[in-house]
Design an enzyme around this catalytic site. Structure first.
Site, PDB file in Angstrom:
ATOM      1  N   VAL A  16       0.847  -1.204   0.000  1.00 13.80           N
ATOM      2  CA  VAL A  16       0.000   0.000   0.000  1.00 13.80           C
ATOM      3  C   VAL A  16       0.886   1.260   0.000  1.00 13.80           C
ATOM      4  CG1 VAL A  16      -1.751   1.312   1.280  1.00 13.80           C
ATOM      5  CG2 VAL A  16      -1.954  -1.175   1.083  1.00 13.80           C
ATOM      6  N   CYS A 145     -10.398  -2.382   2.730  1.00 11.92           N
ATOM      7  CA  CYS A 145     -10.518  -2.300   1.259  1.00 11.92           C
ATOM      8  C   CYS A 145     -11.846  -2.871   0.752  1.00 11.92           C
ATOM      9  CB  CYS A 145      -9.356  -3.013   0.587  1.00 11.92           C
ATOM     10  SG  CYS A 145      -8.998  -4.634   1.228  1.00 11.92           S
ATOM     11  N   SER A 174      -3.214  -9.666  -2.791  1.00  6.53           N
ATOM     12  CA  SER A 174      -2.552  -8.450  -2.290  1.00  6.53           C
ATOM     13  C   SER A 174      -3.255  -7.865  -1.070  1.00  6.53           C
ATOM     14  CB  SER A 174      -2.464  -7.391  -3.388  1.00  6.53           C
ATOM     15  OG  SER A 174      -3.746  -7.161  -3.929  1.00  6.53           O
ATOM     16  N   GLU A 197     -12.751 -10.693   8.439  1.00  3.84           N
ATOM     17  CA  GLU A 197     -13.332  -9.912   7.342  1.00  3.84           C
ATOM     18  C   GLU A 197     -14.870  -9.876   7.383  1.00  3.84           C
ATOM     19  OE1 GLU A 197     -11.050  -8.468   5.883  1.00  3.84           O
ATOM     20  OE2 GLU A 197     -11.652  -7.857   3.876  1.00  3.84           O
ATOM     21  N   ARG A 230     -10.518 -16.088  -0.230  1.00  2.00           N
ATOM     22  CA  ARG A 230      -9.320 -15.576  -0.916  1.00  2.00           C
ATOM     23  C   ARG A 230      -9.124 -16.349  -2.209  1.00  2.00           C
ATOM     24  NH1 ARG A 230      -7.303 -11.066   0.644  1.00  2.00           N
ATOM     25  NH2 ARG A 230      -6.822 -11.700   2.763  1.00  2.00           N
ATOM     26  N   HIS A 237     -10.720  -6.917  -5.723  1.00  2.00           N
ATOM     27  CA  HIS A 237     -11.689  -7.630  -4.886  1.00  2.00           C
ATOM     28  C   HIS A 237     -13.050  -7.600  -5.591  1.00  2.00           C
ATOM     29  CE1 HIS A 237      -8.710  -7.944  -1.899  1.00  2.00           C
ATOM     30  NE2 HIS A 237      -9.242  -7.258  -0.902  1.00  2.00           N
TER      31      HIS A 237
END
Ligand SMILES: N[C@@H](CC=O)C(=O)O
Length: 341
Positions: A16, A145, A174, A197, A230, A237
């Protein structure tokens, strides 16, 4: 000519951090003056400290910059610290900076849900930045994100009366950071779980769609269920969102409202803001990672299908740009335009 906004980048050697340097390389009014990462890198040149993975070379102007510490004394010369620190270290370092009067905009998860700290996805809730007017030292957070990307088309969903939102996310490697996942674990494989998440996404989105009252944010209640996996792509995404509405909606109006969603148009100097933050695709093979990630700040929405009060859409965004580095910069630009920076 206005004075440039001086910034430090913390976590500048991570994926990032590298992306932030790419975005800020030729920025017209934000100037990167300090770079920092872990202690072992202090005093070294940036080019000797980084395992550069960003496409293209390290921008020339950053190559020879000497790495500094994350301590407040090394950041007294900037207007803002932009933090791309990993969550394990972010909490202590950011609080120390704030206590020493140094403004921070951070991409790290600690304090994202604090009721007095704005959690900003500029197009959706730049109004929450009004909380900064009461803060002596400014502290702003970016959402995770995935929350950033998936929340964007929800602006239209939440204008209607709905029963339930179900979201399945397919998240790029990533998102786990530079050292997050080994090649052996993700190559030719899908990992059916991403720690934390599934709780973070609805919680953060409910804060973004909340409102300010008495100097704090009151979250909007959401009936939303998330599953996150993932997948073996490097960047991007994707989410498959299903919404059950209570009443009929007009799908063409729904799409047009998203196409015309341009809440930041009134601000003239937003260098990183896309003209249209939501791009609607009608082709059945869009959005795709290989076709739709070139302008990293846009959110792509396709496969919209509406039947019997149920809507399905596929959402795609760049987790490193819109989801992390780009949103940090856009937030600072928006604060500057609003006069709260
Ligand atoms: N938690 C996300 C990263 C974005 O902040 C992920 O694991 O992909």
């Amino acid at each position: 000519m206005m004075d440039k906004i001086k910034v430090s980048i913390l976590g500048s050697t991570g994926v990032v951090g590298q992306k932030m340097l790419r975005i800020l390389e030729n920025h017209p009014y934000i100037d990167v003056v300090n770079l920092s990462a872990s202690r072992s890198k202090i005093g070294k040149k940036y080019s000797e400290s980084v395992a550069w993975v960003e496409p293209g070379d390290i921008p020339e102007r950053f190559r020879d910059m000497k790495m500094v510490s994350t301590d407040p004394e090394d950041h007294k010369n900037v207007d803002y610290v932009l933090s791309a620190l990993p969550p394990e270290v972010a909490e202590d370092i950011e609080i120390k900076l704030i206590k020493n009067g140094i403004n921070v905009i951070s991409n790290a998860s600690p304090f994202r849900m604090a009721e007095n700290i704005p959690l900003i996805n500029p197009e959706l809730n730049y109004q929450h930045l009004e909380l900064l007017e009461k803060m002596d030292t400014k502290f702003v957070k970016n959402p995770n994100c995935t929350s950033t990307i998936m929340s964007m088309p929800m602006v239209e969903v939440l204008r209607h009366d709905y029963k339930k939102i179900t979201l399945s996310t397919l998240q790029a490697v990533s998102g786990a950071g530079f050292t997050g996942l080994s090649y052996m674990s993700i190559d030719d494989n899908i990992i059916p779980y991403i720690h934390g998440e599934e709780e973070k996404i609805p919680a953060e989105i409910s804060k973004m769609f909340g409102f300010v009252s008495n100097n704090k944010i009151i979250n909007r209640e959401l009936n939303m269920y998330v599953t996150s996996v993932r997948v073996p792509v490097k960047v991007g995404h994707m989410g498959i969102m299903n919404i059950e509405f209570n009443d009929d909606i007009d799908i063409e109006n729904f799409k047009n409202s998203l196409r015309n969603f341009t809440p930041l148009k009134k601000f003239k100097n937003l260098y990183t803001a896309p003209k249209n933050p939501v791009i609607i695709h009608d082709e059945e093979n869009r959005p795709q990672h290989k076709m739709d990630l070139s302008n990293g700040m846009e959110i792509h929405v396709g496969r919209l299908e509406y039947k019997n009060k149920n809507l399905r859409m596929v959402i795609l965004g760049d987790n490193l740009v819109r989801g992390a580095a780009g949103i940090t910069v856009l937030t600072l630009e928006t604060m500057n335009e609003m006069g709260v920076a």
